[in-house]
Design a protein around this motif. Structure first.
Motif, PDB file in Angstrom:
ATOM      1  N   SER A  78       0.828  -1.215   0.000  1.00 52.23           N
ATOM      2  CA  SER A  78       0.000   0.000   0.000  1.00 52.23           C
ATOM      3  C   SER A  78       0.859   1.261   0.000  1.00 52.23           C
ATOM      4  CB  SER A  78      -0.947  -0.004   1.201  1.00 52.23           C
ATOM      5  OG  SER A  78      -1.837  -1.084   1.152  1.00 52.23           O
TER       6      SER A  78
ATOM      7  N   ILE B  32       2.680   1.571  -3.386  1.00 51.91           N
ATOM      8  CA  ILE B  32       1.750   2.041  -4.416  1.00 51.91           C
ATOM      9  C   ILE B  32       1.428   3.514  -4.194  1.00 51.91           C
ATOM     10  CG2 ILE B  32      -0.633   1.839  -5.242  1.00 51.91           C
ATOM     11  CD1 ILE B  32      -0.364  -1.180  -4.854  1.00 51.91           C
TER      12      ILE B  32
ATOM     13  N   CYS C 116      -4.654   3.666  -3.696  1.00 45.98           N
ATOM     14  CA  CYS C 116      -4.338   2.774  -2.571  1.00 45.98           C
ATOM     15  C   CYS C 116      -5.593   2.085  -2.046  1.00 45.98           C
ATOM     16  CB  CYS C 116      -3.678   3.564  -1.446  1.00 45.98           C
ATOM     17  SG  CYS C 116      -2.015   4.154  -1.822  1.00 45.98           S
TER      18      CYS C 116
ATOM     19  N   TYR D 164      -6.656  -0.608  -4.508  1.00 43.52           N
ATOM     20  CA  TYR D 164      -5.777  -1.780  -4.426  1.00 43.52           C
ATOM     21  C   TYR D 164      -6.142  -2.647  -3.229  1.00 43.52           C
ATOM     22  CZ  TYR D 164      -1.684  -4.528  -3.205  1.00 43.52           C
ATOM     23  OH  TYR D 164      -0.863  -5.564  -2.843  1.00 43.52           O
TER      24      TYR D 164
END
Length: 209
Positions: free
Chosen positions: A13, A16, A178, A181
Motif C-alpha cells: 500500500s 503504491i 491505494c 488496491y
C-alpha cells in the motif's frame, strides 16, 4: 489474516502510494508550472519528496481500510438485517458525493469542480466495484462503492480545505489508488484462507465425487 499477510498488504500500500504520488505529481508539474511540493525548482528533488509524501498517503489509506473493516464488523454484529446496513452505506455514499459538491460550490476551487469531482469519483468507483463483483459476488457492489467514495472523501478532507485543484488532485488520486488496491486484495487474501479447510476435508471430497 495473519501478520505476514498484513505486513505485505501494508508495504504494498505504501509503495503504491509513493508510485501514484510520484506519477500524479509529475503530471501536475507538466500541466501546472507553479505546482511544487517543496518550493524549489529541482525536478528530481520534487519527485523524491512527492514519493515520500506518497508513503504517508499509503499508510493513511491503510489506516482507513482497517477502520472500515472494523466498522463493517461492528455494524454487521449489531444490525441483524444485512439489507439495512447496505442501505445505510448506500445513503452515506450518496451523501458524501453531495457533500463534495457543497464543499466546492462557490469556493476558491474552479467552478467545474463541484460537479466534476463527484462525477469522476463515482465513475472510477463504479468501475472498481464492477471488477470487484466480477471476481466475488453482486453483494460487493455497495460496500465497495461505500469504501471508495466515503473513505477516500474523508481521507481527502485536508485537500478540500486548500481551495487548490492541484493539491486536491495530488492527494485524492493516490489515496483512491491505494484504497482500490486494498479493496481488490481483500477477497484474494480471505478467499485463500476460506478455501483451505474445504480442500483439506476428506468428507467433502468424497461427497463431491
Amino acid at each position: 489474516m495473519n501478520l505476514r499477510k498484513w505486513m505485505k498488504l501494508f508495504l504494498m500500500s505504501i509503495m503504491i502510494g509513493a508510485l501514484a504520488s510520484a506519477v500524479t505529481g509529475i503530471v501536475m508539474m507538466l500541466t501546472d508550472q507553479e505546482f511544487q511540493v517543496t518550493g524549489t525548482s529541482g525536478w528530481l528533488f520534487n519527485i523524491a519528496m512527492m514519493a515520500l509524501i506518497g508513503l504517508t498517503f499509503g499508510a493513511f489509506s491503510h489506516m482507513g481500510f482497517f477502520a472500515y473493516l472494523m466498522l463493517n464488523y461492528i455494524a454487521r454484529s449489531i444490525i441483524k438485517r444485512p439489507y439495512i446496513w447496505l442501505s445505510l452505506q448506500a445513503f452515506v455514499a450518496v451523501f458524501a458525493l453531495a457533500e463534495i459538491g457543497y464543499w466546492t460550490f462557490e469556493s476558491e476551487f474552479p467552478t467545474y469542480v463541484y460537479w466534476a469531482v463527484p462525477l469522476v469519483l463515482l465513475v472510477v468507483s463504479t468501475l472498481v466495484a464492477w471488477r470487484k463483483t466480477s471476481e466475488t459476488s453482486s453483494g460487493a457492489w455497495i460496500p465497495t462503492l461505500f469504501f471508495l467514495i466515503v473513505v477516500t472523501t474523508v481521507e481527502s478532507v485536508p485537500a478540500f480545505r486548500t481551495g487548490s485543484i492541484s493539491s486536491l488532485i495530488f492527494q485524492m488520486v493516490p489515496l483512491f489508488v491505494c484504497n482500490a488496491y486494498q479493496i481488490m486484495q481483500l477477497h484474494r487474501i480471505l478467499g485463500n484462507e476460506a478455501k483451505a479447510p474445504i480442500a483439506s476435508n476428506p468428507k467433502t471430497s468424497k461427497a463431491s465425487s
